[in-house]
Design a protein around this motif. Structure first.
Motif, PDB file in Angstrom:
ATOM      1  N   VAL B 540     -10.492 -15.490  42.940  1.00 57.37           N
ATOM      2  CA  VAL B 540      -9.315 -15.774  43.970  1.00 57.37           C
ATOM      3  C   VAL B 540      -8.241 -14.717  43.597  1.00 57.37           C
ATOM      4  CG1 VAL B 540      -7.530 -17.056  44.678  1.00 57.37           C
ATOM      5  CG2 VAL B 540      -9.610 -18.280  44.336  1.00 57.37           C
ATOM      6  N   GLU B 542      -4.808 -12.045  44.060  1.00 58.82           N
ATOM      7  CA  GLU B 542      -3.689 -11.862  44.767  1.00 58.82           C
ATOM      8  C   GLU B 542      -3.252 -10.669  45.066  1.00 58.82           C
ATOM      9  OE1 GLU B 542      -0.190 -14.736  43.898  1.00 58.82           O
ATOM     10  OE2 GLU B 542       0.852 -12.790  43.537  1.00 58.82           O
ATOM     11  N   VAL B 552      -3.550 -13.503  49.675  1.00 58.28           N
ATOM     12  CA  VAL B 552      -4.482 -14.080  48.773  1.00 58.28           C
ATOM     13  C   VAL B 552      -5.933 -14.015  49.340  1.00 58.28           C
ATOM     14  CG1 VAL B 552      -5.482 -16.054  47.752  1.00 58.28           C
ATOM     15  CG2 VAL B 552      -2.840 -15.577  47.860  1.00 58.28           C
ATOM     16  N   ALA B 573       1.025 -15.555  51.050  1.00 61.17           N
ATOM     17  CA  ALA B 573       0.505 -16.607  50.276  1.00 61.17           C
ATOM     18  C   ALA B 573       0.446 -16.271  48.741  1.00 61.17           C
ATOM     19  CB  ALA B 573      -0.893 -17.182  50.655  1.00 61.17           C
ATOM     20  N   ARG B 574       0.804 -17.129  47.932  1.00 63.08           N
ATOM     21  CA  ARG B 574       0.660 -16.887  46.663  1.00 63.08           C
ATOM     22  C   ARG B 574      -0.335 -17.731  45.953  1.00 63.08           C
ATOM     23  NH1 ARG B 574       5.451 -14.264  44.591  1.00 63.08           N
ATOM     24  NH2 ARG B 574       4.053 -13.648  42.861  1.00 63.08           N
ATOM     25  N   ALA B 575      -1.355 -17.018  44.947  1.00 57.77           N
ATOM     26  CA  ALA B 575      -2.383 -17.877  44.606  1.00 57.77           C
ATOM     27  C   ALA B 575      -2.139 -18.679  43.393  1.00 57.77           C
ATOM     28  CB  ALA B 575      -3.610 -16.853  44.196  1.00 57.77           C
ATOM     29  N   TYR B 588     -10.132 -23.940  46.387  1.00 57.47           N
ATOM     30  CA  TYR B 588      -9.028 -23.005  45.517  1.00 57.47           C
ATOM     31  C   TYR B 588      -7.960 -23.363  46.255  1.00 57.47           C
ATOM     32  CZ  TYR B 588      -9.754 -19.401  49.260  1.00 57.47           C
ATOM     33  OH  TYR B 588      -9.834 -18.878  50.732  1.00 57.47           O
ATOM     34  N   TYR B 590      -3.898 -22.477  47.072  1.00 57.26           N
ATOM     35  CA  TYR B 590      -2.687 -21.224  47.039  1.00 57.26           C
ATOM     36  C   TYR B 590      -1.405 -21.820  47.786  1.00 57.26           C
ATOM     37  CZ  TYR B 590      -4.375 -21.084  51.935  1.00 57.26           C
ATOM     38  OH  TYR B 590      -4.684 -21.467  53.284  1.00 57.26           O
ATOM     39  N   ARG B 591      -0.428 -21.155  47.819  1.00 56.10           N
ATOM     40  CA  ARG B 591       0.885 -21.652  48.031  1.00 56.10           C
ATOM     41  C   ARG B 591       1.163 -20.698  49.417  1.00 56.10           C
ATOM     42  NH1 ARG B 591       5.205 -24.426  46.878  1.00 56.10           N
ATOM     43  NH2 ARG B 591       4.401 -24.862  44.862  1.00 56.10           N
ATOM     44  N   SER B 592       1.423 -21.484  50.377  1.00 51.24           N
ATOM     45  CA  SER B 592       1.578 -20.651  51.760  1.00 51.24           C
ATOM     46  C   SER B 592       3.106 -20.442  51.863  1.00 51.24           C
ATOM     47  CB  SER B 592       1.110 -21.324  53.051  1.00 51.24           C
ATOM     48  OG  SER B 592       1.678 -20.829  54.053  1.00 51.24           O
TER      49      SER B 592
END
Lengths: 222, 786
Positions: B540, B542, B552, B573-575, B588, B590-592
């Motif tokens: 994954v 970033e 991501v 997005a942040r992984a 997995y 991630y933060r959208s």
């Protein structure tokens, strides 16, 4: 209780006004703000020590707040942005609330909606967090009920043949069918467990007379 | 998935920890005897003095904003946490409830790290030394934070980085080599009074380097150790040397108040004599023998006094409580004479990884197994052996029925149970060692094998090296050429396209994982074959993006050939460092940033309706050049996760569930059916759920009900001997262990199985059968007589 409610509402209102007037004062110099609110415990909760088990998580633990004796909490040193404030208690569920602080220091609190992120349902700020429900972690064991017992397959298995054997012949008073039915049932008995029956009757009656008598009876009839 | 209320504690246990102790003080004010501790894990807790159990506990942020700078136990507990801005909080020591809270931001941000804090006369004192210039001292009202306006600047050009604070004295060694001066200053007094003495008054400067200061550990009198040798106390504005020098260089020393005299305590670990504790009265210059201890059986590496409390009873006997911290993070409470009252293994708050190890089979089980091993020997010997083992089994059975367990010694007690549910967990904590054959690949691509004797075993070994900061992944083939092991670079991939990218998470297959079936049946009775490649790795990544801020990307690679088999990307997005992989499934998180929510994405690889390989042909990464079909899906997770894992069962016949450790302390079990990448596909496939964007997280799915695990770090799973069951260990600040049955306990009778009912029903059936038979025959007899 009613009076207390009024008081709380009044307090909330006053602090609301206060906040509106002094939004600039909430900033402590470094462009940092604070989020404040109050937690209301459930009525069945231990009134003396619930504050220790309850925590305030902002953005899943990025900031953590603790609750004072009266239920109020303050999250210090928060930068501008959007935060999800949730009250974490192992036994009670509180609805999370999203607090947004804009660059001018204005606060907006609203309900969390992860699916329709643009939908805004505003809630009062400072936050008032109330218990939604007690969390149910466990399945409930089924209570013993008569109907459950009767409809148990094992019980049905026991009762149904009983019905067939005992009640059915009595219901059918017609002598011919009765005779036929008896013959059929005798046949079934003969073929199913003759040895077992002999063994058991010999065991229980301790005499060989009956054992010999019974098959003879049956044979005579046939 | 859910348990009943009467099953609490039946399959699970939880142990709570606080972490390595940073500060500790006895709570002498409140009536309940407690020790208040602040730890390296940013935890404030009260421990029961008698048992060492946690009475209450507050967990601060794990980031630097939660670092505890000061713990002061007076009438109330005061803590200073964070790193500019600081938070000063007051706690009620009996209940642990927050009393007051105020924030403090320092203007000088860069110097703030050198801050020293203490509490004096209900004032919080903050000392900021500016090296080579001055000292800044500020006093704040402890409850409100108001500081009577002023920060006093004390000129101190002699201030250097070797200075120590023994509140309220700030002590330095200054001057040229050979003629150093010892300077000390009470920073809180209104009149500046510098105590200054040449260092040569106390130590021989020719013999030592001179000038190394170390404060006494939690002493009642301000004092320090010079050059790990000489103990100096500050009394009435002058230095006072203690008659006895430090016995061992590494010793931890403190001065306690024992009634009418002051006692110097020292402790250290001797290589031969074991744990050492000495006590020495300062006023009478004599040893206090009842406190002293020398125990070769005890081992407390790098012992350090955290808190010591001594009182003297009428009989002139000391009653002491010594709280000692060790290098292995264990916390020991001892009394005078070195007797240990309790020990807390706080290293377990820092579990890095864990292995489940099978227990050995019991002697009788082993005997049965040995029967099958021996192929030689006559029939009669085998028969006699069989009789013998069955005789011992019978003996055991009778003994068990009599209510006695088999005569066991302590080693025998650890035997494997019938279902292999009891296992030993080997936990690797941050201060640990790993003993395995290791293969290392150097930066210059040379290979090292430890131990060297294992080198000929290297054959058909493939490695990949991922550079976390750049996103570059390279594959190597390792071969043993008769002399040494050589690495040959076979492939190289830049993840996430050209430009720098950061690898946030890597997921590989668990070595315990097995593949159950080659495909899954569809509604139209055809089979969708899975792409079951054992060499898959999920990365994954970033990557900064000019239009979407961050992107991501999840990439599935074959670690042997470097072939790209599947990918998926998410904009803005942040992984998160959470990714799991099993069989052909990947998940997995991630933060959208766009929707400000957490999402869990899943990937599944399929070969299609036709099978690529014949059945029973082993998969080879080199043999297949076809790309599998990739199914993708993403779901909203309405919570914040900190750990993720797949359940593992013995033969993977049971369903696969995903376990998520949440920041709220709950561990949630989500069936794969909810996460399936094919979920929501139309086509009348009854087995698939319709797509819903948000994952349901019912409270019944929580494995640990209200036994929350603070600061979850990892979820580890292992198969049990029972196919239905998977063992789960949750690590974090606490440890939680349980077992889960993803497909329900299909191979076990339910735990509420009604033995009585079935016995009664069977008994009643037999009675009914024979009684009706008896009555029927009697009736027939009567009929015959008519």
């Amino acid at each position: 209780m009613f009076r207390l409610d009024i008081l709380i509402v009044a307090l909330g209102f006053i602090s609301n006004v206060f906040c509106a007037l002094s939004s600039a004062e909430e900033e402590n110099g470094n462009g940092r703000y604070f989020i404040e609110g109050r937690v209301f415990p459930a009525e069945d909760q231990d009134p003396t020590n619930w504050q220790v088990d309850t925590r305030v998580h902002v953005n899943g633990g990025e900031y953590i707040g603790f609750i004072k004796d009266d239920g109020s909490f303050v999250i210090h040193n928060v930068l501008t942005g959007s935060y999800v404030v949730e009250i974490v208690h192992p036994d009670y569920f509180y609805e999370p609330i999203r607090v947004e602080i804009n660059s001018k220091g204005k606060y907006r609190a609203r309900k969390v909606n992860y699916i329709q992120t643009s939908q805004i349902i505003q809630v009062p700020y400072p936050l008032r967090m109330k218990v939604m429900s007690k969390i149910r972690y466990f399945q409930v064991r089924e209570q013993w009920r008569l109907t459950d017992f009767l409809f148990n397959p094992m019980v049905i298995m026991m009762v149904l043949p009983l019905l067939l054997i005992m009640i059915l012949p009595k219901m059918m008073n017609d002598p011919d069918t009765k005779e036929d039915f008896k013959q059929i049932s005798n046949m079934a008995k003969m073929s199913e467990f003759p040895e077992m029956s002999e063994m058991f009757t010999s065991l229980f009656s301790k005499g060989s007379a009956k054992v010999n008598a019974k098959p003879k009876q049956v044979k005579k009839r046939q | 998935m859910c348990i009943y209320e009467d099953q609490i504690g039946k399959f699970d246990w939880r142990q709570t920890y606080v972490g390595r102790i940073k500060f500790a003080q006895f709570d002498t004010v409140s009536t309940a005897k407690r020790i208040i501790v602040a730890t390296e894990e940013n935890v404030l807790a009260a421990l029961n003095l008698k048992t060492g159990q946690v009475v209450w506990r507050h967990v601060f942020e794990s980031a630097s904003s939660g670092n505890i700078q000061l713990l002061h136990v007076g009438e109330k507990i005061t803590t200073v946490t964070g790193s500019n801005p600081y938070l000063v909080r007051g706690w009620d020591s009996a209940s642990g409830v927050l009393m007051w809270e105020w924030t403090l931001a320092l203007q000088n941000d860069q110097q703030a790290v050198y801050s020293e804090w203490w509490v004096q006369n209900n004032k919080l004192v903050h000392l900021l030394p500016v090296i080579g210039s001055h000292l800044e001292v500020t006093m704040y009202n402890l409850l409100t934070g108001s500081n009577r306006g002023a920060t006093s600047k004390l000129p101190a050009v002699w201030n250097n980085d070797g200075c120590v604070l023994t509140a309220p004295y700030y002590t330095c060694v200054s001057g040229n080599m050979g003629s150093q001066i010892l300077l000390s200053l009470d920073v809180t007094s209104n009149v500046i009074q510098i105590i200054s003495k040449p260092l040569s008054n106390f130590i021989n400067l020719k013999e030592s380097i001179g000038g190394n200061l170390r404060p006494l550990d939690n002493s009642v009198v301000p004092g320090f150790i010079v050059d790990d040798k000489k103990v100096l106390l500050i009394k009435e504005n002058s230095f006072e040397a203690v008659g006895k020098e430090l016995v061992d260089e590494m010793a931890s020393a403190t001065v306690i108040d024992g009634g009418n005299e002051q006692v110097l305590l020292q402790t250290w670990q001797d290589d031969e004599k074991g744990f050492q504790l000495t006590a020495y009265s300062i006023s009478t210059n004599s040893e206090v023998t009842e406190i002293q201890c020398s125990d070769p059986t005890m081992s407390i590496p790098e012992a350090e006094f955290l808190a010591v409390m001594c009182s003297r009873k009428a009989k002139e006997q000391y009653a002491c409580r010594l709280l000692v911290n060790a290098a292995d993070d264990a916390l020991h409470l001892m009394q005078q004479g070195g007797r240990s009252l309790w020990t807390r293994e706080e290293a377990l708050a820092n579990v890095v990884t864990a292995e489940f190890v099978d227990l050995p089979v019991s002697d009788t089980e082993a005997a049965i197994e040995s029967e099958f091993d021996q192929k030689e020997g006559s029939v009669w010997s085998a028969f006699s052996r069989r009789l013998h083992t069955q005789y011992t089994q019978l003996q055991n059975l009778i003994r068990n029925l009599q209510g006695q367990s088999a005569p066991e010694d302590s080693t025998n007690a650890l035997v494997r149970d019938y279902f292999n549910l009891h296992k030993i967990m080997v936990l690797i904590t941050e201060a640990g060692k790993k003993l395995h054959a290791l293969v290392l690949l150097d930066e210059d691509e040379t290979v090292q094998v430890f131990p060297i004797s294992a080198a000929p075993l290297v054959e058909n070994l493939y490695m990949y090296v991922a550079e976390k900061e750049t996103g570059k992944v390279q594959g190597y083939a390792l071969k043993y050429n008769g002399v040494s092991v050589e690495a040959q670079r076979t492939w190289s991939v830049q993840l996430g396209g050209p430009g720098p990218a950061q690898i946030v998470a890597v997921a590989t297959r668990s070595r315990l994982e097995r593949v159950r079936s080659p495909g899954r049946a569809l509604a139209d009775r055809s089979v969708l074959y899975k792409y079951s490649n054992p060499n898959l790795v999920l990365f994954v990544v970033e990557k900064p993006d000019p239009t979407h801020k961050e992107v991501v990307t999840a990439v599935v690679l074959d670690a042997v050939t470097g072939a790209l088999l599947g990918a998926s990307s998410h904009r803005r997005a942040r992984a998160l460092p959470l990714a799991v992989h099993a069989d052909n499934c990947f998940a997995y998180l991630y933060r959208s940033e766009k929707h400000r929510r957490l999402e869990i994405a899943t990937l599944e690889l399929y070969e299609g309706q036709e099978r690529w390989l014949e059945p029973d042909v082993a998969f080879s990464s080199f043999a297949s050049d076809r790309a599998p079909a990739v199914e993708r899906q993403a779901y909203i997770l309405p919570a914040t996760a900190a750990a993720a894992a797949f359940t593992i069962t013995e033969r993977s016949l049971a369903d696969r569930h995903v376990l998520l450790g949440l920041t709220t302390g709950a561990v949630i079990e989500i069936p794969w059916a909810y996460l399936e990448a094919r979920r929501g596909l139309t086509g009348g496939d009854e087995a698939l759920l319709p797509y819903t964007p948000e994952l349901p997280l019912p409270s019944e799915a929580s494995l640990n009900y209200n036994r929350t695990v603070e600061r979850v770090r990892g979820v580890l799973t292992a198969p049990a001997g029972l196919e239905s069951t998977s063992l789960v260990l949750v690590t974090g600040l606490d440890l939680f262990y349980t077992r889960v049955a993803p497909s329900k306990t299909f191979d076990l009778l339910k735990d509420d199985f009604d033995y009585y009912l079935i016995t009664i029903v069977l008994g009643a059936l037999i009675v009914a059968t024979y009684s009706t038979k008896y009555f029927a025959s009697r009736k027939m007899l009567k009929l015959a007589w008519k």
